[in-house]
Design an enzyme around this catalytic site. Structure first.
Site, PDB file in Angstrom:
ATOM      1  CB  SER A  82     -86.368  67.820 -56.579  1.00 43.47           C
ATOM      2  OG  SER A  82     -85.331  67.758 -57.538  1.00 43.47           O
ATOM      3  CB  CYS A  83     -83.143  63.815 -54.583  1.00 38.46           C
ATOM      4  SG  CYS A  83     -83.592  62.464 -55.698  1.00 38.46           S
ATOM      5  N   GLY A  84     -81.044  64.276 -56.346  1.00 35.59           N
ATOM      6  CA  GLY A  84     -80.030  64.239 -57.385  1.00 35.59           C
ATOM      7  C   GLY A  84     -80.506  63.558 -58.654  1.00 35.59           C
ATOM      8  N   GLY A 125     -83.671  61.346 -58.475  1.00 34.22           N
ATOM      9  CA  GLY A 125     -84.991  60.770 -58.279  1.00 34.22           C
ATOM     10  C   GLY A 125     -85.066  59.593 -57.320  1.00 34.22           C
ATOM     11  CD1 TRP A 171     -78.402  69.632 -59.519  1.00 36.75           C
ATOM     12  CD2 TRP A 171     -80.327  70.742 -59.270  1.00 36.75           C
ATOM     13  NE1 TRP A 171     -78.139  70.976 -59.669  1.00 36.75           N
ATOM     14  CE2 TRP A 171     -79.308  71.681 -59.516  1.00 36.75           C
ATOM     15  CE3 TRP A 171     -81.640  71.200 -59.079  1.00 36.75           C
ATOM     16  CZ2 TRP A 171     -79.538  73.050 -59.577  1.00 36.75           C
ATOM     17  CZ3 TRP A 171     -81.878  72.561 -59.142  1.00 36.75           C
ATOM     18  CH2 TRP A 171     -80.831  73.467 -59.390  1.00 36.75           C
TER      19      TRP A 171
END
Length: 282
Positions: free
Chosen positions: A241-243, A245, A270
């Site tokens: 996961s990240c901000g 994708g 996120w």
């Protein structure tokens, strides 16, 4: 022919220079910049690019329509249609780069893998590495590609949605790795998008994507393995996961380079999780 070209999902500028005239090698510029940037990736591609590079717009064009979330994975039908218009065939070897070195290109590598295309790699060091090597550049209006008939084969194991991820947060065989900065992970720095809560998912672990890179190049495989070994076992399911994708796919590519096989990207990342209050935040 193309299946024998790639020995790794990561290629060097010299490898690409040696193979760029192969008719079954397609080069894609997948440059993308964070919201608020003054840079225009399409304009920069028009001005200067690796010879023959076509622009892959995963932010606006090759993305799911009718969603409030940025650049979500499109359907196999939309992907097939847009990739056909780019003149790509199913047997082609696709090499993706971006203008920042190693930032957005892995997103497109992941998209092709999710759509069943195995012969896809990322240029290590990206466009800066190509320029640093003094290799040929192409300028001016690019030639329009000749349309093909591409058919994607969706592979659901490469992507996960929020509800399924939420149900697996307590699974001992699963590790969620978050590519955002440690400050955003721990909630000491605000999220850049309005209305998104700070913090992280329960049981998630922090692995900022910058820890896997050095000046736009991936660390060597041994160093990458140490990063992942510190947070997970090789046989565990890894969910990235990240901000929004994009940099989660840097983690996915790095994990693939270490030989890990159970790799999944949380596409909403996120931006979705932090916005929807039904999902738990630590």
């Amino acid at each position: 022919m193309s299946s024998k070209l790639l020995s790794s999902p990561l290629v060097s500028a010299q490898w690409l220079a040696d193979n760029i005239n192969n008719p079954e090698v397609v080069v894609l510029d997948a440059s993308w910049f964070l919201p608020g940037s003054e840079r225009d990736p399409v304009q920069e591609w028009h001005e200067k690019r690796i010879p023959g590079a076509r622009f892959f717009d995963f932010d606006k064009k090759i993305a799911a329509p009718d969603t409030e979330l940025p650049h979500m994975l499109p359907s196999a039908e939309l992907f097939s249609r847009e990739v056909s218009e780019l003149g790509i065939k199913e047997q082609d070897t696709v090499v993706v780069y971006d203008s920042q070195g190693m930032f957005s290109a892995p997103r497109v590598w992941w998209m092709f893998r999710t759509m069943g295309h195995h012969d896809v790699a990322v240029l290590d060091g990206g466009f800066p590495a190509w320029q640093k090597a003094g290799l040929e550049l192409e300028t001016g209006a690019p030639e329009p590609p000749v349309m093909t008939e591409y058919k994607a084969s969706f592979c659901p194991n490469w992507v996960i949605d929020a509800d399924e991820l939420n149900a697996r947060l307590g699974d001992v065989d699963t590790v969620v790795l978050d590519a955002r900065s440690a400050e955003r992970f721990y909630g000491t720095a605000p999220e850049p998008r309005p209305g998104v809560r700070s913090g992280h998912m329960p049981n998630a672990k922090s692995l900022p994507f910058s820890q896997l890179l050095s000046e736009g190049y991936f660390l060597d495989t041994e160093q990458l393995s140490k990063r992942f070994d510190a947070l997970s076992d090789p046989e565990q399911n890894l969910i990235f996961s990240c901000g929004s994708g994009v940099t989660a796919c840097i983690l996915a590519l790095a994990a693939e380079l270490t030989g890990r096989k159970k790799l999944t990207v949380y596409d909403g990342s996120w931006t979705e999780w932090g916005r929807k209050h039904k999902y738990p935040v630590v």
